[in-house]
Design a protein around this motif. Structure first.
Motif, mmCIF file in Angstrom:
data_model
loop_
_atom_site.group_PDB
_atom_site.id
_atom_site.type_symbol
_atom_site.label_atom_id
_atom_site.label_comp_id
_atom_site.label_asym_id
_atom_site.label_seq_id
_atom_site.Cartn_x
_atom_site.Cartn_y
_atom_site.Cartn_z
ATOM 1 N N PHE A 86 0.810 -1.214 0.000
ATOM 2 C CA PHE A 86 0.000 0.000 0.000
ATOM 3 C C PHE A 86 0.850 1.274 0.000
ATOM 4 N N PRO A 87 1.916 1.384 0.825
ATOM 5 C CA PRO A 87 2.739 2.609 0.781
ATOM 6 C C PRO A 87 3.360 2.864 -0.594
ATOM 7 N N ASP A 88 3.778 1.791 -1.288
ATOM 8 C CA ASP A 88 4.343 1.968 -2.632
ATOM 9 C C ASP A 88 3.293 2.513 -3.594
ATOM 10 N N PHE A 89 2.071 2.029 -3.471
ATOM 11 C CA PHE A 89 0.986 2.516 -4.325
ATOM 12 C C PHE A 89 0.726 4.003 -4.081
ATOM 13 N N LEU A 90 0.685 4.408 -2.813
ATOM 14 C CA LEU A 90 0.451 5.824 -2.492
ATOM 15 C C LEU A 90 1.591 6.702 -3.000
ATOM 16 N N ARG A 91 2.816 6.230 -2.867
ATOM 17 C CA ARG A 91 3.958 7.012 -3.340
ATOM 18 C C ARG A 91 3.903 7.198 -4.859
ATOM 19 N N ASP A 92 3.629 6.117 -5.598
ATOM 20 C CA ASP A 92 3.538 6.225 -7.057
ATOM 21 C C ASP A 92 2.370 7.117 -7.472
ATOM 22 N N LEU A 93 1.277 7.044 -6.734
ATOM 23 C CA LEU A 93 0.114 7.878 -7.049
ATOM 24 C C LEU A 93 0.464 9.357 -6.879
ATOM 25 N N ALA A 94 1.234 9.653 -5.817
ATOM 26 C CA ALA A 94 1.659 11.043 -5.590
ATOM 27 C C ALA A 94 2.581 11.518 -6.708
ATOM 28 N N SER B 81 -4.447 13.494 -13.673
ATOM 29 C CA SER B 81 -5.574 13.448 -12.739
ATOM 30 C C SER B 81 -5.557 12.114 -11.998
ATOM 31 N N MET B 82 -6.325 12.053 -10.918
ATOM 32 C CA MET B 82 -6.389 10.824 -10.140
ATOM 33 C C MET B 82 -6.920 9.662 -10.981
ATOM 34 N N THR B 83 -7.897 9.950 -11.807
ATOM 35 C CA THR B 83 -8.486 8.888 -12.640
ATOM 36 C C THR B 83 -7.448 8.290 -13.571
ATOM 37 N N VAL B 84 -6.720 9.179 -14.292
ATOM 38 C CA VAL B 84 -5.702 8.706 -15.232
ATOM 39 C C VAL B 84 -4.548 8.037 -14.484
ATOM 40 N N ALA B 85 -4.186 8.598 -13.320
ATOM 41 C CA ALA B 85 -3.069 8.042 -12.547
ATOM 42 C C ALA B 85 -3.364 6.605 -12.110
ATOM 43 N N ILE B 86 -4.551 6.372 -11.562
ATOM 44 C CA ILE B 86 -4.899 5.018 -11.100
ATOM 45 C C ILE B 86 -5.028 4.068 -12.279
ATOM 46 N N GLN B 87 -5.599 4.539 -13.387
ATOM 47 C CA GLN B 87 -5.720 3.680 -14.568
ATOM 48 C C GLN B 87 -4.348 3.307 -15.114
ATOM 49 N N THR B 88 -3.390 4.216 -14.990
ATOM 50 C CA THR B 88 -2.030 3.913 -15.432
ATOM 51 C C THR B 88 -1.353 2.928 -14.469
ATOM 52 N N LEU B 89 -1.578 3.140 -13.158
ATOM 53 C CA LEU B 89 -0.959 2.267 -12.158
ATOM 54 C C LEU B 89 -1.539 0.853 -12.173
ATOM 55 N N ALA B 90 -2.715 0.679 -12.797
ATOM 56 C CA ALA B 90 -3.345 -0.641 -12.849
ATOM 57 C C ALA B 90 -2.491 -1.635 -13.621
ATOM 58 N N THR B 91 -1.574 -1.121 -14.458
ATOM 59 C CA THR B 91 -0.698 -2.017 -15.223
ATOM 60 C C THR B 91 0.617 -2.296 -14.503
ATOM 61 N N LYS C 71 -17.123 8.445 -8.843
ATOM 62 C CA LYS C 71 -16.256 9.492 -8.300
ATOM 63 C C LYS C 71 -15.051 8.874 -7.588
ATOM 64 N N PHE C 72 -13.924 9.598 -7.664
ATOM 65 C CA PHE C 72 -12.695 9.121 -7.041
ATOM 66 C C PHE C 72 -12.870 8.904 -5.542
ATOM 67 N N SER C 73 -13.561 9.820 -4.869
ATOM 68 C CA SER C 73 -13.752 9.689 -3.421
ATOM 69 C C SER C 73 -14.527 8.430 -3.063
ATOM 70 N N ASP C 74 -15.519 8.091 -3.893
ATOM 71 C CA ASP C 74 -16.292 6.872 -3.637
ATOM 72 C C ASP C 74 -15.460 5.620 -3.911
ATOM 73 N N VAL C 75 -14.623 5.716 -4.921
ATOM 74 C CA VAL C 75 -13.807 4.550 -5.285
ATOM 75 C C VAL C 75 -12.835 4.192 -4.164
ATOM 76 N N ILE C 76 -12.151 5.184 -3.628
ATOM 77 C CA ILE C 76 -11.162 4.872 -2.593
ATOM 78 C C ILE C 76 -11.837 4.473 -1.281
ATOM 79 N N ALA D 253 -9.293 11.126 1.174
ATOM 80 C CA ALA D 253 -10.645 11.526 0.753
ATOM 81 C C ALA D 253 -10.979 12.915 1.286
ATOM 82 N N GLU D 254 -10.570 13.203 2.511
ATOM 83 C CA GLU D 254 -10.857 14.519 3.079
ATOM 84 C C GLU D 254 -10.062 15.598 2.351
ATOM 85 N N ALA D 255 -8.801 15.282 1.993
ATOM 86 C CA ALA D 255 -7.994 16.255 1.254
ATOM 87 C C ALA D 255 -8.568 16.491 -0.133
ATOM 88 N N ASP D 256 -9.051 15.421 -0.779
ATOM 89 C CA ASP D 256 -9.645 15.552 -2.106
ATOM 90 C C ASP D 256 -10.917 16.390 -2.044
#
Length: 525
Positions: A280-288, A296-306, A328-333, A353-356
């Protein structure tokens, strides 16, 4: 010409209901049923529940319902009274029937003789204990006789009174000479005579070889010991024979079923969650990093899915699919946090989610959450490494305790029991008297039972403490306890539950006399 429309296939990976708790409840239900079943078998065989006739409640209940004589008449009343069931009553119940023991006299060779014999005993159940039931004990003798010239001979078995029980007449070195005796029944008695005669004057038998086999009955049901404790059927495992259904085993299996299956499953669930948390920490770091790069968050997560995140791959793929459906991104996470369900992930996702929602600088929040999660996982790893040595000490101490107990049971207790039972100094049949001190006879099965109960309870306590120290979860402790109980079951069954310790009578044998004798020819008349 109109173009044919292509069929569009949309593969939806919709979130499924979490069946983790459903499976846990099913495992708990089955394991509790098995635990209660083994507890019932143990309790009704252990002697803690007294019965009028002194027999285990288990056999009284089963045989009281099923026992029938040869005519099909019920014999159940003999198991529901205050009188101990006799031999015929035991024979009417399928689990209490007496199985024959096989005793053999072999390796004998008599040379250069005209007549010769030896005495032997035939063990068996006392006729006064059979309740009028005839117990047939078959006997087989296979022999080979040779002489320098063809010689008529007789091989016979006779009683002390000289009565011929059975005999065989033959001629050496002939095609039809098949030296053997088969008796349907030989009653239990002492000093039978086994004899061979040359029937021709002046001719000697040069060699006489034989082996004798008797199936005898001792009056004790094959599934019981001589003190009416349930031992269950014997199972041969190569050179080793064990009794896996002995009543003591059900005590250990009771705790095993209560503690191990559900805890083993729940530990698998927790380990799967832990594998997700590790990535999980690696995922958050790559997302940042992707967010800082302007995605955007949508494109970032779709890219990280690979990307490769181990146990987290499936969850990232699900988030990518949900975002592609317009959720929505907030609902997804939030759904992701609910699926994983661990405090570490839920806390980090709540922060993101609160920051978003508030519109802050989300990349800094992601980096902070990643660092926080990585630090928590590092501390958990440090705890496991620090506690690992204590867990090893607990397991080592348990093995030492188990080894000492098994040594006492197998070596020390039988030695004391044997020394006490061999003498009756001072006239006290209950033990030996040495000076003013009386050492009373001991029952090896009693001490073996106490030892086994102690080892099992030690496993429950040590295992629970080891798990609590390791992860703080009772499920981890119960898993350790189950493994310790399994170890004790194996060790006791293969080392400690020996015939002399669990009360199985020793096969007495035929006790042939040490020397031969010259038999009288009375039977020839």
């Amino acid at each position: 010409m109109a173009r044919k429309k292509e069929k569009i296939t949309v593969k939806l990976d919709l979130p499924k209901d979490d069946s983790t708790l459903t499976k846990l409840y099913a495992i708990l239900f089955v394991s509790i049923l098995l635990g209660l079943g083994t507890a019932t078998v143990w309790a009704t065989n252990s002697g803690f529940i007294p019965t009028q006739n002194g027999e285990p409640m288990f056999t009284n209940l089963y045989c009281g319902l099923t026992a029938k004589d040869s005519q099909g008449n019920s014999m159940g009343e003999q198991f529901n009274s205050n009188v101990k069931p006799d031999y015929s009553a035991n024979q009417s119940c399928s689990i209490l029937q007496d199985a024959p023991d096989r005793v053999v006299w072999e390796g004998e060779e008599w040379n250069t003789l005209t007549k010769q014999g030896k005495n032997f005993d035939v063990p068996g159940v006392d006729p006064d204990q059979t309740g009028g039931l005839t117990v047939l004990q078959p006997l087989w003798v296979n022999c080979s006789v040779s002489a320098d010239t063809q010689t008529d001979y007789v091989v016979a078995i006779r009683s002390q009174s000289g009565e011929i029980m059975d005999s065989y007449s033959g001629t050496t070195d002939t095609a039809n000479d098949d030296c053997q005796i088969e008796m349907v029944n030989i009653p239990p008695d002492t000093r039978y005579e086994f004899i061979v005669f040359s029937m021709e004057e002046g001719k000697r038998i040069s060699s006489f070889n034989f082996d004798m086999t008797v199936h005898y009955y001792d009056g004790i049901p094959s599934n019981m010991n001589n003190k009416s404790f349930w031992l269950g059927p014997e199972v041969e495992l190569g050179p080793k024979s064990i009794r896996p259904f002995i009543f003591l085993n059900f005590f250990g299996m009771m705790f095993f079923f209560f503690l191990y299956p559900a805890s083993f499953y729940w530990e698998r669930v927790e380990n799967a969650k832990n594998e997700v948390e590790e990535k999980f920490p690696d995922f958050l770091r790559d997302l940042a990093e992707y967010w800082k790069g302007g995605l955007s968050m949508t494109v970032a997560i779709q890219t990280l899915a690979t990307s490769e995140y181990g146990a987290l791959n499936d969850e990232v793929k699900k988030m990518s699919d949900q975002l592609s459906w317009g959720i929505k991104f907030s609902d997804v996470i939030k759904q992701f946090a609910e699926r994983v369900g661990t405090p570490l992930v839920q806390r980090a996702i709540a922060l993101i989610a609160e920051a978003d929602r508030a519109g802050g600088k989300i990349s800094d929040i992601l980096v902070t959450a990643a660092n926080d999660s990585r630090e928590l996982k590092f501390l958990e790893g440090e705890r496991r490494r620090a506690i690992g040595s204590y867990i090893a000490v607990i397991w080592t101490s348990y093995f030492v305790f188990l080894g000492v107990i098994v040594t006492l049971a197998v070596v020390f207790i039988p030695a004391i029991a044997g020394s006490n039972s061999s003498g009756e100094e001072g006239g006290d049949s209950g033990g030996q008297t040495i000076g003013n001190m009386t050492i009373r006879n001991i029952d090896p099965l009693f001490f073996l039972t106490v030892f086994y109960y102690g080892v099992t309870m030690q496993a429950v306590g040590n295992g629970t403490m080891a798990g609590l120290m390791s992860t703080g979860r009772f499920s981890t402790g119960f898993k350790h306890s189950g493994m310790m109980i399994l170890v004790s079951l194996l060790v006791f069954n293969f080392l400690a539950f020996t015939p002399n310790l669990i009360g199985i009578t020793e096969v007495p044998g035929l006790n042939p006399s040490s020397g031969t004798f010259i038999p009288s020819p009375l039977f020839l008349g």
